[in-house]
Scaffold this active site. Structure first.
Site, PDB file in Angstrom:
ATOM      1  N   LYS A   1       0.512  -0.827   0.454  1.00 23.10           N
ATOM      2  CA  LYS A   1      -0.387   0.082   0.029  1.00 23.10           C
ATOM      3  C   LYS A   1       0.706   1.053  -0.100  1.00 23.10           C
ATOM      4  CE  LYS A   1      -4.563  -1.868   0.996  1.00 23.10           C
ATOM      5  NZ  LYS A   1      -4.367  -2.883   1.817  1.00 23.10           N
TER       6      LYS A   1
ATOM      7  N   SER B   1       1.696 -10.159  -0.771  1.00 17.35           N
ATOM      8  CA  SER B   1       1.621  -8.603  -0.615  1.00 17.35           C
ATOM      9  C   SER B   1       1.769  -8.172   0.542  1.00 17.35           C
ATOM     10  CB  SER B   1      -0.065  -8.021  -1.165  1.00 17.35           C
ATOM     11  OG  SER B   1      -0.557  -9.220  -0.481  1.00 17.35           O
TER      12      SER B   1
ATOM     13  N   GLU C   1      -9.543   6.735   3.063  1.00 15.26           N
ATOM     14  CA  GLU C   1     -10.226   5.909   3.842  1.00 15.26           C
ATOM     15  C   GLU C   1      -9.656   4.296   4.025  1.00 15.26           C
ATOM     16  OE1 GLU C   1      -9.787   6.060   1.319  1.00 15.26           O
ATOM     17  OE2 GLU C   1      -9.397   3.747   0.319  1.00 15.26           O
TER      18      GLU C   1
HETATM   19  C1  LIG Z   1      -5.203  -4.400   1.723  1.00 17.92           C
HETATM   20  C2  LIG Z   1      -4.560  -5.043   1.109  1.00 17.92           C
HETATM   21  C3  LIG Z   1      -4.436  -6.084   0.072  1.00 17.92           C
HETATM   22  C4  LIG Z   1      -6.258  -6.040  -0.770  1.00 17.92           C
HETATM   23  O1  LIG Z   1      -5.682  -4.734  -1.545  1.00 17.92           O
HETATM   24  P1  LIG Z   1      -5.714  -4.726  -3.496  1.00 17.92           P
HETATM   25  O2  LIG Z   1      -5.738  -3.332  -3.728  1.00 17.92           O
HETATM   26  O3  LIG Z   1      -6.669  -5.477  -3.381  1.00 17.92           O
HETATM   27  O4  LIG Z   1      -4.253  -4.783  -3.076  1.00 17.92           O
HETATM   28  C5  LIG Z   1      -4.125  -7.554  -0.023  1.00 17.92           C
HETATM   29  N1  LIG Z   1      -2.915  -7.380   0.537  1.00 17.92           N
HETATM   30  C6  LIG Z   1      -2.973  -6.985   1.698  1.00 17.92           C
HETATM   31  C7  LIG Z   1      -1.580  -7.950   2.805  1.00 17.92           C
HETATM   32  C8  LIG Z   1      -3.343  -5.794   1.829  1.00 17.92           C
HETATM   33  O5  LIG Z   1      -2.708  -4.893   2.772  1.00 17.92           O
END
Ligand SMILES: *Cc1c(COP(=O)(O)O)cnc(C)c1O
Length: 409
Positions: free
Chosen positions: A107, A395, A129
């Site tokens: 993020k 992610s 948000e």
């Molecule tokens: C917020 C988040 C997501 C989902 O958000 P996307 O916009 O689909 O990437 C996925 N993995 C993690 C670790 C997150 O914090």
């Protein structure tokens, strides 16, 4: 609602997608996307679009952003080969380690980019948000870094279930506003942030946290998150000597997935697979798998695929991972599914939990619950496609999920 597009038009959309022609001038990804906003926000969006065009093309701005990525975020993040997981799956598995980025997930790539853009556009304050709190924390950190006050809208339900992130945001100097309307989770928080923006459209900048919302946000977020796929491609060539056979990423709104996939779209030999939250099952309300079970409609300023009932009422969702718990998906993913360049599958809560444990125990990596969905799907794929090279977008890290996880251990 049904889309009226024949096979010839679909083939044309495919060609245009590979040529990188979307979004078009109207902010559309083929039939999806666009900008459905109240008239009071038109000047703010025009200013954002012009500013975005100016600064994304500005060598100095992009250099400054890359400096922040290198020295503050900690990029490039590692590409890690997973030897034990590979052996157990009968594949070569590589992980793109967004969990190692500052604040613990992808993020921050977008948050710092947009905070820097807000500063350039002369904004006096930033709003954002957040659902699980990850984007709120990233925005609070990015705003502190560029020197702008930050106010984060968060559903009352989420404030309760994500208390540690609320404290982190406040510690980083952000104000956290509890949203008591609507579903009192992420969707209500986005609605509230938009309403707040209407009241002060010129001095306020809204940092959206995923590849969703009205044009130009899905494009802007993709531009900032594509650093994930660009680095991965280079690192795969350096470390594996080849591109992967298949790439997996989890999909909530779709920002980490589009960031990973976008630089691979022209590589038609590389299979791209997005993984949504299958929750408890395929019934309406039991999951957050918009692309698997949703239908076309307008949600939060864009025409995309959403979870809605037959009257067009947006459906409440369920997922064990707060970050995937959203009733829509970014419009570019809707197009990529429609033209069949990307395949979207889902993984259920239980499968994600099992995958998370396996990754912890084989590789010593506590991944986020969101991310665990991508692992669950990749494992199934590896079963059917032996001895392949698999790249997984890791992610984020799972420390934030400990209270959920400890219920299942
Ligand atoms: C917020 C988040 C997501 C989902 O958000 P996307 O916009 O689909 O990437 C996925 N993995 C993690 C670790 C997150 O914090």
């Amino acid at each position: 609602m049904k889309l009226n597009i024949d096979d010839r038009q679909k083939a044309l959309l495919y060609k245009k997608t590979l040529a990188g022609e979307f979004p078009d001038e109207m902010g559309r990804f083929g039939p999806f996307g666009g900008r459905y906003i109240p008239e009071t926000l038109v000047p703010a969006f025009s200013r954002l679009e012009e500013g975005m065009k100016q600064y994304l093309d500005d060598k100095n701005f992009m250099e400054d952003w890359h400096k922040e990525l290198n020295h503050w975020v900690g990029r490039p993040t590692a590409l890690t080969f997973a030897p034990q997981l590979s052996q157990s799956w009968g594949a070569n598995v590589w992980l793109k380690r967004e969990d190692m980025a500052h604040t613990g997930a992808h993020k921050i790539n977008n948050a710092i980019g947009q905070a820097m853009l807000a500063k350039k556009l002369g904004a006096k304050r930033v709003i954002a948000e957040t659902g699980a709190g990850q984007h709120g924390v990233a925005s609070a950190a990015a705003c502190a870094r560029v020197g702008l006050p930050c106010c984060v809208y968060m559903g009352a339900v989420d404030i309760e279930r994500q208390a540690p992130n609320v404290d982190r945001m406040r510690q980083l100097g952000a104000e956290v506003v509890s949203v008591e309307s609507g579903d009192r989770t992420l969707r209500a928080a986005i609605d509230e942030a938009m309403r707040e923006w209407v009241s002060d459209p010129m001095d306020t900048y809204y940092i959206i946290g995923s590849a969703v919302g009205p044009h130009p946000y899905p494009f802007l977020v993709r531009e900032f998150q594509s650093v994930i796929g660009i680095e991965s491609k280079k690192q795969m060539l350096e470390q594996a000597g080849r591109l992967p056979d298949a790439v997996f990423a989890c999909v909530g709104g779709g920002s980490n997935a589009i960031g990973m996939f976008y630089p691979f779209i022209q590589e038609e030999d590389v299979e791209l697979i997005g993984v949504e939250a299958g929750g408890l099952g395929s019934g309406l309300g039991q999951n957050a798998a918009s692309l698997a079970t949703g239908t076309p409609g307008v949600l939060q300023g864009a025409f995309t695929i959403i979870l809605q009932n037959r009257d067009g009422q947006v459906q409440e969702t369920h997922s064990i991972s707060a970050g995937l718990d959203y009733s829509g998906v970014g419009p570019e993913h809707a197009l990529l599914q429609f033209i069949e360049r990307i395949q979207y599958v889902s993984a259920q809560d239980k499968e994600a939990l099992d995958a998370l444990s396996e990754l912890c125990q084989t590789e010593g990596i506590l991944t986020a619950l969101e991310t665990a969905h991508a692992f669950a799907a990749a494992k199934k794929w590896a079963d059917k496609n032996p001895n392949k090279n698999i790249l997984i977008g890791n992610s984020g890290r799972g420390d934030k999920d400990m209270s959920t996880l400890s219920k299942y251990i």
